[in-house]
Design an enzyme around this catalytic site. Structure first.
Site, PDB file in Angstrom:
ATOM      1  N   HIS A  15       9.483 -76.652  37.672  1.00  0.00           N
ATOM      2  CA  HIS A  15      10.843 -76.280  38.080  1.00  0.00           C
ATOM      3  C   HIS A  15      11.370 -75.323  37.033  1.00  0.00           C
ATOM      4  O   HIS A  15      11.574 -75.703  35.878  1.00  0.00           O
ATOM      5  CB  HIS A  15      11.727 -77.514  38.191  1.00  0.00           C
ATOM      6  CG  HIS A  15      13.161 -77.165  38.482  1.00  0.00           C
ATOM      7  ND1 HIS A  15      13.534 -76.397  39.567  1.00  0.00           N
ATOM      8  CD2 HIS A  15      14.316 -77.441  37.816  1.00  0.00           C
ATOM      9  CE1 HIS A  15      14.846 -76.242  39.571  1.00  0.00           C
ATOM     10  NE2 HIS A  15      15.345 -76.855  38.503  1.00  0.00           N
ATOM     11  N   ASP A  17      14.123 -73.141  35.567  1.00  0.00           N
ATOM     12  CA  ASP A  17      15.478 -72.639  35.313  1.00  0.00           C
ATOM     13  C   ASP A  17      15.338 -71.393  34.448  1.00  0.00           C
ATOM     14  O   ASP A  17      14.814 -71.466  33.325  1.00  0.00           O
ATOM     15  CB  ASP A  17      16.303 -73.686  34.572  1.00  0.00           C
ATOM     16  CG  ASP A  17      16.380 -74.998  35.344  1.00  0.00           C
ATOM     17  OD1 ASP A  17      16.952 -74.991  36.439  1.00  0.00           O
ATOM     18  OD2 ASP A  17      15.850 -76.009  34.841  1.00  0.00           O
ATOM     19  N   ASP A 127      16.919 -79.202  42.866  1.00  0.00           N
ATOM     20  CA  ASP A 127      17.877 -79.621  41.838  1.00  0.00           C
ATOM     21  C   ASP A 127      19.287 -79.145  42.131  1.00  0.00           C
ATOM     22  O   ASP A 127      20.114 -79.035  41.220  1.00  0.00           O
ATOM     23  CB  ASP A 127      17.417 -79.101  40.469  1.00  0.00           C
ATOM     24  CG  ASP A 127      18.040 -79.858  39.307  1.00  0.00           C
ATOM     25  OD1 ASP A 127      18.572 -80.957  39.540  1.00  0.00           O
ATOM     26  OD2 ASP A 127      17.997 -79.348  38.180  1.00  0.00           O
ATOM     27  N   HIS A 353      21.506 -72.716  39.690  1.00  0.00           N
ATOM     28  CA  HIS A 353      22.455 -73.804  39.517  1.00  0.00           C
ATOM     29  C   HIS A 353      22.887 -73.995  38.069  1.00  0.00           C
ATOM     30  O   HIS A 353      24.044 -74.321  37.810  1.00  0.00           O
ATOM     31  CB  HIS A 353      21.886 -75.104  40.094  1.00  0.00           C
ATOM     32  CG  HIS A 353      20.455 -75.353  39.757  1.00  0.00           C
ATOM     33  ND1 HIS A 353      19.423 -74.802  40.462  1.00  0.00           N
ATOM     34  CD2 HIS A 353      19.879 -76.089  38.784  1.00  0.00           C
ATOM     35  CE1 HIS A 353      18.268 -75.183  39.945  1.00  0.00           C
ATOM     36  NE2 HIS A 353      18.516 -75.971  38.913  1.00  0.00           N
TER      37      HIS A 353
END
Length: 909
Positions: A15, A17, A127, A353
């Protein structure tokens, strides 16, 4: 595949980010190492079958930024389906990005993925801090029939730990997720989070303990024999020895089947073995059946200035640049697909996010501000080119008189209405060469121009107008065929009422320079003032009075309803973090209620009047000293005992309340210099509406939400997300509050259904898994905010919603000359009507050059859009990906309840 035994689907992923607890480039370097390791693993381990690249194509862009020579290798791996691509460009926060931004994210993700290989048709939301209710409809229109998500369903807590209890929204990880319109997809919840298969041991003893726990916890929520184990986590390096770990697992558990899988195979196997009935979860997934502490909704108020920049940027692209470029394309100007794509991608790099939510380290937001600026500069340039071309096609010969300076006002909001506009006209532009003296040129311009004159509209009617003489100012042109052209010109700033502008079109005006009786000079005459008392403003729709404590009393003449005590400010402490608001124990709110405000007239004209209100609250300078100790030792916010300091500082808020002559709502702006830390500022609007639900502008819907939280809710705060507005209404009384980049509200359980809108939240740490100080998140210094009060009668609430959506869209105004043209002085390019329908966007499709217009129904009743356009060619039904269908549109478009409709207007052959 044998389904009599459990099949363990291990999906490798990371994941990613792009920025979070480190700045972007620090994460970027880590990404390069991760991708290098992945490519090496594919090259050396034939049993390592696939890797899920987090559902976002930007990861490929970021890698190729450093290694452009590896594009063909990535394309080969994608075509072999070893690496997934898409369906998104970035993993956005769904609630803090606009409807059209969510669509562009899907469109660009699909387009970029196509350049590499098959598009990953997985509705991936690992997420997101809650999920939009219309996601199933959007996904199905894009040909995606599933959704995989990590939050919003079941009783989940910190890090998605699944709680006990019977009041769960689904007993299984698998469920049916349904949009308000009835669209359904198969949903898969990461009940054990997206790291439940990370770092699988190869040592048999460790592996036995690992798998006993993982198989049991995953089986607990699975409705089929197919168990999902996600082999990765946030920025997780590739597990290079996975093949060996799976061989060990197969030896330890011969009764199970272990597969290095991918989402396509996993979803196909799940679909083939689902039970006859699954739970149906409808609409938004926001984790409402929880204790309320970890829904992360308060990211909507972290770093409010970032949200305001995002709103400005989104509005510029989707409500101004794209529509104007579309209209200009109909008049022969090439549509700037590549530039708009660049502007959108630059903006969307701020939409992940952890970025737009305001829950990253300070360095992230310095870079985000630069990205916003870059995207908006491109958007402004597109607007400038488009309107320059359009005004050249407008017939202005009706102003053919001496000393006329025509200009054209464009409304691209999608809703007709009147506005008070401000625009600077240039008189007697005088170009000069390098060898000329600019001072002398300026004197020449000053001597041959005057500020006196008057304003007329395209019908030749003289309009009341305030004029500010700016004197002689410098400007320049950048022609396409020669070097830059500097000039001097006298400029006048005009403020005037436009009259009703078409929903998607323009109207022409002209300044007539003329001395003598009747010529305007200076402020507009107050004849016909909207003041009907020293602190009362009134037009045909509304009457608003400023009370001595600075609050407002508002009377809606249309519904006969009176609202009182509007607009008090509230200040409370906040010992939480960027994710979560936490008011200190025993903290008492400080408000402006009952104080004495300084009230003065700021503007008095026939078309607009403004009252300025100055109020000061004495508030604590920060939290007390205990907070730093609790932060540094990672005391949970639920256990914090810090309070507010005894030292007080003055917080002065300057509020301007404006009413326009034709206005349907009251415009409000506030500015203040924040002197304090660890606190929150809200503005309060008691509605006195007797209703148990309220409505918030969300993604392609006006979502109905319960005002009373669920029985599981323990958090004293019950804040929610909104896009442009929040509304509460009953049969004959309603109140809508619309904001610009204000994304957090709460409907208070105070007996008055007060709408509380957050203007600022100051905190000093990121929160989550470590200690990350964020001093800039204290938001010290100057701030401003704008919002609008829209009372209504309940039955006409959609009219209020249209005004709320028109409110943040700026007019575009461009000066031109006297010339003929193919466009009349007032023109409507796109005319539409539709009960219960809101307008979303007008743009141009890239492959075909067709105009694409989008609407959505915000009611539970079927309706239709009646459509008229100046564009020749066939109209047809389309979808979110703007694909052409065989369904023609003949003047009207059926729109089902809560449905999103896209109409293509074909380019004439």
């Amino acid at each position: 595949m044998n389904t009599t035994k459990q099949v363990i689907h291990v999906i490798s992923h990371t994941h990613w980010d792009r920025e979070w607890y480190m700045p972007y480039e620090a994460h970027h370097v880590k990404l390069i190492h991760t991708m290098d390791a992945l490519l090496h693993t594919f090259d050396t381990d034939p049993e390592f079958r696939s890797f899920y690249l987090d559902g976002q194509t930007i990861v490929l862009d970021d890698y190729l930024q450093v290694y452009p020579e590896k594009r063909e290798l990535l394309q080969r791996l994608c075509k072999e389906e070893k690496i997934s691509a898409g369906p998104w460009y970035v993993l956005q926060d769904e609630f803090l990005t606009s409807s059209e931004a969510n669509v562009r994210n899907l469109q660009i993700g699909h387009r970029d993925a196509t350049a590499f290989g098959p598009i990953s048709k997985v509705g991936y939301f690992p997420d997101s801090f809650g999920n939009m209710g219309q996601a199933p409809q959007l996904l199905k229109q894009a040909g995606i029939h599933n959704a995989v998500f990590g939050r919003g369903v079941k009783a989940t807590g910190f890090n998605n730990q699944v709680g006990e209890g019977s009041n769960l929204e689904s007993p299984f990880s698998e469920l049916i997720w349904e949009s308000p319109d009835g669209s359904q997809v198969i949903g898969v919840l990461f009940a054990n989070w997206y790291n439940n298969g990370m770092e699988i041991p190869v040592d048999p003893a460790e592996a036995k303990e690992y798998w006993d726990h993982r198989i049991a916890s995953t089986s607990r929520y699975a409705s089929t024999p197919h168990l999902l184990l996600m082999n990765g986590c946030d920025h997780q390096p590739v597990q290079r020895n996975l093949s060996e770990a799976l061989r060990v697992a197969r030896e330890l558990y011969p009764e199970h089947e272990f597969v290095h899988s991918n989402f396509d195979d996993y979803m196909n196997d799940v679909l083939s073995s689902l039970p006859p009935k699954l739970s149906v979860t409808r609409g938004e997934l926001r984790g409402q059946k929880t204790d309320g502490w970890f829904t992360l909704v308060n990211t909507a108020s972290a770093r409010v200035s970032i949200k305001q920049l995002n709103q400005q940027n989104q509005t510029l692209l989707e409500k101004v640049a794209e529509p104007l470029a579309t209209l200009a394309s109909g008049e022969g100007l090439a549509y700037p697909h590549a530039l708009l794509n660049y502007a959108w991608k630059t903006l969307m790099q701020n939409h992940p996010h952890d970025s737009i939510c305001g829950c990253s380290v300070d360095e992230v937001y310095r870079e985000m501000e630069t990205r916003f600026a870059k995207s908006m500069e491109v958007g402004k340039a597109i607007v400038q080119d488009s309107v320059k071309h359009l005004v050249g096609q407008v017939d202005t010969m009706g102003f053919d008189r001496e000393n006329a300076t025509p200009f054209v006002v464009f409304n691209t909001s999608g809703y007709e209405g009147s506005s008070v506009a401000t625009f600077s006209v240039e008189l007697s532009r005088r170009y000069f060469k390098q060898n000329e003296n600019p001072v002398q040129v300026a004197k020449e311009v000053e001597s041959c121009t005057r500020a006196e004159g008057y304003l007329i509209n395209y019908r030749g009617e003289t309009l009341k107008c305030a004029v500010e003489d700016n004197g002689v100012t410098f400007g320049y042109d950048l022609p396409d065929d020669k070097f830059r052209q500097p000039y001097m010109a006298r400029t006048l700033t005009l403020t005037f009422e436009t009259g009703v502008l078409p929903a998607m079109g323009h109207a022409s005006f002209a300044w007539i320079s003329e001395e003598g009786e009747g010529a305007a000079n200076g402020k507009a005459s107050s004849q016909g003032s909207l003041f009907t008392g020293t602190a009362t403003l009134e037009n045909g729709n509304l009457k608003v009075t400023v009370e001595t404590d600075g609050s407002l009393t508002l009377f809606d003449k249309r519904s006969g309803q009176k609202f009182s005590g509007l607009g008090h400010y509230e200040n409370t402490g906040d010992v939480g973090n960027e994710y979560i608001y936490r008011q200190p124990d025993n903290d008492v709110a400080i408000t402006t209620r009952g104080g004495i405000a300084d009230i003065r007239v700021a503007e008095d004209s026939p078309y607009r009047a403004t009252i300025e209100i100055v109020q000061t609250m004495e508030i604590p300078a920060s939290a007390d000293a205990l907070l730093d100790q609790e932060v540094n030792t990672m005391v949970s916010i639920l256990d914090r005992k810090a309070g507010r300091s005894e030292l007080l500082v003055p917080l002065t808020i300057v509020t301007r309340v404006s009413l326009e002559r034709l206005g349907k709502g009251v415009h409000v702006s506030a500015s203040f210099d924040n002197p304090a830390k660890d606190h929150r500022i809200r503005v309060l609007y008691p509605s006195d509406v007797r209703a148990t639900t309220h409505f918030a502008d969300s993604i392609f819907e006006v979502a109905e939400r319960e005002t009373q939280p669920s029985s599981e809710w323990r958090n004293p705060s019950y804040c929610q997300h909104m896009q442009a507005f929040v509304d509460v209404f009953e049969n004959n009384r309603g109140l809508t509050i619309a904001g610009k980049g204000l994304n957090e509200y709460e409907t208070l359980l105070d007996g008055r259904n007060t709408l509380a809108v957050t203007l600022l939240r100051s905190v000093g740490e990121l929160g989550d898994w470590g200690v990350f100080p964020t001093p800039d998140a204290q938001c010290l210094g100057k701030h401003s905010a704008e919002w609008m009060i829209l009372p209504h009668g309940g039955h006409d609430r959609v009219d209020a919603y249209r005004e709320a959506q028109r409110f943040p869209v700026p007019l575009t105004i461009c000066q031109t000359g006297l010339h003929g043209g193919t466009l009349p002085p007032r023109f409507e390019f796109l005319r539409w009507e539709g009960e219960g329908v809101l307008f979303s966007n007008l743009k141009t499709n890239e492959p075909r050059g067709d105009w694409m217009a989008r609407w959505y129904n915000v009611t539970g009743t079927d309706t239709e859009v009646r459509l008229a356009t100046a564009k020749d060619g066939e109209a047809y039904r389309s979808n979110i990906l703007e694909e052409r269908s065989a369904v023609s549109v003949e003047g009207y478009v059926p729109v089902g309840r809560y449905q999103i409709v896209t109409v293509g207007l074909a380019k004439e052959d």
